[in-house]
Design an enzyme around this catalytic site. Structure first.
Site, PDB file in Angstrom:
ATOM      1  N   ARG A 149     -26.075 -38.295  36.315  1.00  0.00           N
ATOM      2  CA  ARG A 149     -25.836 -37.853  37.685  1.00  0.00           C
ATOM      3  C   ARG A 149     -24.502 -38.355  38.246  1.00  0.00           C
ATOM      4  O   ARG A 149     -24.023 -37.863  39.266  1.00  0.00           O
ATOM      5  CB  ARG A 149     -26.992 -38.291  38.586  1.00  0.00           C
ATOM      6  N   THR A 168     -37.579 -47.876  29.382  1.00  0.00           N
ATOM      7  CA  THR A 168     -37.322 -49.241  29.846  1.00  0.00           C
ATOM      8  C   THR A 168     -38.008 -50.300  28.992  1.00  0.00           C
ATOM      9  O   THR A 168     -37.440 -51.362  28.734  1.00  0.00           O
ATOM     10  CB  THR A 168     -37.759 -49.381  31.309  1.00  0.00           C
ATOM     11  N   ASN A 179     -42.229 -49.612  44.739  1.00  0.00           N
ATOM     12  CA  ASN A 179     -41.734 -50.396  43.611  1.00  0.00           C
ATOM     13  C   ASN A 179     -40.208 -50.447  43.645  1.00  0.00           C
ATOM     14  O   ASN A 179     -39.537 -49.409  43.639  1.00  0.00           O
ATOM     15  CB  ASN A 179     -42.206 -49.768  42.298  1.00  0.00           C
ATOM     16  N   ASN A 233     -27.126 -44.058  41.495  1.00  0.00           N
ATOM     17  CA  ASN A 233     -27.259 -43.048  40.457  1.00  0.00           C
ATOM     18  C   ASN A 233     -26.219 -41.943  40.519  1.00  0.00           C
ATOM     19  O   ASN A 233     -26.100 -41.161  39.574  1.00  0.00           O
ATOM     20  CB  ASN A 233     -28.655 -42.418  40.532  1.00  0.00           C
ATOM     21  N   TYR A 244      14.448 -53.795  35.249  1.00  0.00           N
ATOM     22  CA  TYR A 244      13.957 -53.068  34.082  1.00  0.00           C
ATOM     23  C   TYR A 244      15.073 -52.196  33.512  1.00  0.00           C
ATOM     24  O   TYR A 244      15.690 -51.399  34.246  1.00  0.00           O
ATOM     25  CB  TYR A 244      12.762 -52.199  34.500  1.00  0.00           C
ATOM     26  N   ALA A 266      27.368 -57.407  51.962  1.00  0.00           N
ATOM     27  CA  ALA A 266      26.552 -56.186  51.999  1.00  0.00           C
ATOM     28  C   ALA A 266      27.116 -55.139  51.053  1.00  0.00           C
ATOM     29  O   ALA A 266      28.330 -55.028  50.864  1.00  0.00           O
ATOM     30  CB  ALA A 266      26.501 -55.638  53.419  1.00  0.00           C
TER      31      ALA A 266
END
Length: 435
Positions: free
Chosen positions: A15, A82, A166, A223, A362, A398
C-alpha cells in the site's frame, strides 16, 4: 529487565506503492524501523528484527545504526504470517519475557513497552479504546482477563459494539511462546500462521491472558504514505512540544521541521519555516526564518534569514546572514552578512566576509580547502580559488580573484585596471542616432 524484543519487519508494504521496503520510509529524519529499534533498546539488550522483503537493504540500514541487533530472515514461502516471522527469531532466546512488536509503528512510547513488560500475566496484549473501532480486531474480556480476540469480519453484533481494540504488540512468557508457536496452524483462508491464534491456545492451556492499555495514536500502523504524513505530524508535534517545554522559543511551530536527532542547549530561538535536519547540535543560537540547517554544529551564533548550512558546518560566535550557504565549513567569530558561498573552508575570528564572496573549492575532480586567518577583511565579490591560505590581518580588495597565498598584513588586489574613455557615451549614441 530480563526481556527480549522481536520486531516484525518482513512485509512488503504494497500500500506504500514504493520500491522501498515499508519500514525504511522516514519520519522526522529516520526510518520507522530505526525509531522502534531505538525504543526497544532502552528496555532490552536482546533486540531481534525479522526481515523479508528487501532483506539486504533493510539489513544494511540496521547495521549502519546499530551494532548489536540480531537480524533474521523469514521463510515467507513456507511459513508466511506473523507467527511464521516470530518462529525464526526464537533461536537461542534466553530471556524470561519476550515482547513482539511491528516495525511500522514508530510512535510507540518507551513507557508503553515498559508497561507491557510489567504485566504479571503469562501473555499480555496491547489494547486501546477507540471511538470508532470499525476495522480493528476486538479484545473480548470478562473484565480484567482476555477471553478472545475477534476480527471485524468475524464479530457478531454484540462484539462489534466493543470498543477495546487489539493494538498489535504482545508480551509473552518466553517459555510459553516457545510452547505455543509450534501449535499454531495455517488452516485459514489465507494459509498463513497468525500470532493472534496464540491467545486461544494460551487460554486452552489454562494460562492467564490480560491486556495493557495503550494510546491508539501511538500504536497506529503506517501502511501508506497518507498515514506516513500523519505519523510525521504527530512525531513533530511531540518533538517540538518537548523542546519548547525545555526552553526553546519557536515562532509558528507548525511551520518548523525538527529532525528527531537534533539537540538543543541553552537559549535558542527558531523562526518560521526553518528546517533542522540530521544530527544537528544547536546551543545559545538564533535560527531565522526560512533557513535550512543540515548535520551542523552551531554555538552562540545567529543564522539567516534564508541561509543554508549544509553538512559538516561548524560555526561558533558567528553571524551568518541572508542567502549565505555553508558546506563543510568551520567559522569561528566571523561575520558573513549576505549572498555568499563558503564551502570546504576554515575562517577565523574577526574576519568579515563581503557580499558575493565565493570559495571555488571544486575543479571537477577534487575538492580543495580555503583557509582564512584572523582579522581578514574580504571585499565584496571576491573569489578564492582553492587551495589557498590567507594570513592574518589581510585586506582583499573588492572584485578580486585570489589564487595565491598571502602574507600577514598584505593588501591583495586581483582585478583588471579600470580605463575611463572621455566622451564615449555621446559618441556611442550619436552613431546609433545617425543610423
Amino acid at each position: 529487565m530480563d526481556i527480549s524484543v522481536i520486531i516484525l519487519a518482513a512485509g512488503e508494504g504494497t500500500r506504500m506503492k514504493s520500491n522501498k521496503p515499508k519500514v525504511l520510509h522516514k519520519i522526522s529524519g529516520q526510518s520507522m524501523l530505526t525509531h522502534i529499534i531505538k525504543k526497544a533498546k532502552t528496555i532490552s539488550n536482546d533486540v531481534r528484527v525479522v526481515l523479508g522483503f528487501g532483506f539486504d537493504e533493510v539489513k544494511s540500514e540496521i547495521e549502519s545504526n546499530f551494532s548489536d541487533v540480531k537480524i533474521f530472515k523469514q521463510d515467507i514461502i513456507n511459513f508466511p504470517g506473523t507467527a511464521g516471522a516470530v518462529g525464526v527469531a526464537l533461536d537461542n532466546i534466553k530471556s524470561q519475557k519476550t515482547i513482539i512488536s511491528c516495525g511500522d509503528m514508530p510512535l510507540i512510547e518507551i513507557n508503553e513497552l515498559e508497561n507491557l513488560a510489567k504485566s504479571t500475566a503469562n501473555l499480555s496484549l496491547s489494547a486501546f479504546k477507540s471511538d470508532n473501532p470499525f476495522g480493528y480486531g476486538r479484545v473480548i474480556t470478562d473484565g480484567a482477563k482476555v477471553i478472545k480476540i475477534v476480527e471485524q469480519k468475524d464479530a457478531n453484533d454484540d462484539e462489534k459494539k466493543v470498543n477495546l481494540c487489539n493494538a498489535g504488540a504482545y508480551c509473552f512468557d518466553t517459555n510459553l511462546l516457545c510452547e505455543i508457536l509450534p501449535q499454531i496452524s495455517n488452516q485459514n483462508a489465507s494459509k498463513e500462521y497468525y500470532l493472534t491464534d496464540a491467545i486461544q491456545i494460551a487460554l486452552k492451556l489454562g494460562k492467564i491472558v490480560d491486556f495493557t492499555l495503550v494510546s491508539e495514536e501511538n500504536f497506529m500502523g503506517v501502511n501508506d504514505k497518507f498515514a506516513l504524513s500523519k505519523a510525521e505530524i504527530i512525531m513533530q508535534n511531540k518533538i517540538k512540544a518537548n523542546l519548547m517545554k525545555n526552553g526553546v522559543i519557536m515562532h509558528f511551530p507548525d511551520t518548523i521541521f525538527i529532525d528527531s536527532r537534533a539537540k538543543f542547549d541553552g537559549e535558542c530561538e527558531i523562526e518560521p519555516n526553518v528546517m533542522i535536519m540530521g544530527n544537528c547540535e544547536i546551543s545559545n543560537s538564533h535560527i531565522k526564518a526560512n533557513s535550512v540547517i543540515e548535520d551542523s554544529f552551531i554555538k552562540n551564533s545567529d543564522v539567516g534569514p534564508n541561509a543554508h548550512l549544509r553538512p559538516k558546518s561548524h560555526i561558533t560566535d558567528t553571524h551568518i546572514g541572508n542567502f549565505v550557504e555553508l558546506k563543510n565549513a568551520k567559522l569561528n567569530g566571523v561575520k558573513a552578512g549576505h549572498l555568499s558561498y563558503l564551502g570546504d573552508c576554515e575562517i577565523n575570528e574577526g574576519t568579515n566576509i563581503g557580499c558575493g564572496t565565493i570559495t571555488c573549492n571544486y575543479d571537477g575532480i577534487k575538492k580543495y580547502r580555503t583557509t582564512i586567518g584572523k582579522n581578514v577583511f574580504v571585499g565584496s565579490d571576491t573569489q578564492f580559488v582553492a587551495p589557498v591560505t590567507i594570513a592574518d590581518n589581510t585586506i582583499i580588495a573588492a572584485g578580486s580573484t585570489i589564487t595565491k597565498n598571502s602574507n600577514e598584513g598584505d593588501l591583495l588586489i586581483a582585478r583588471s585596471r579600470q580605463s575611463n574613455i572621455s566622451g564615449y557615451f555621446y559618441k556611442h549614441f550619436e552613431k546609433k542616432n545617425e543610423k
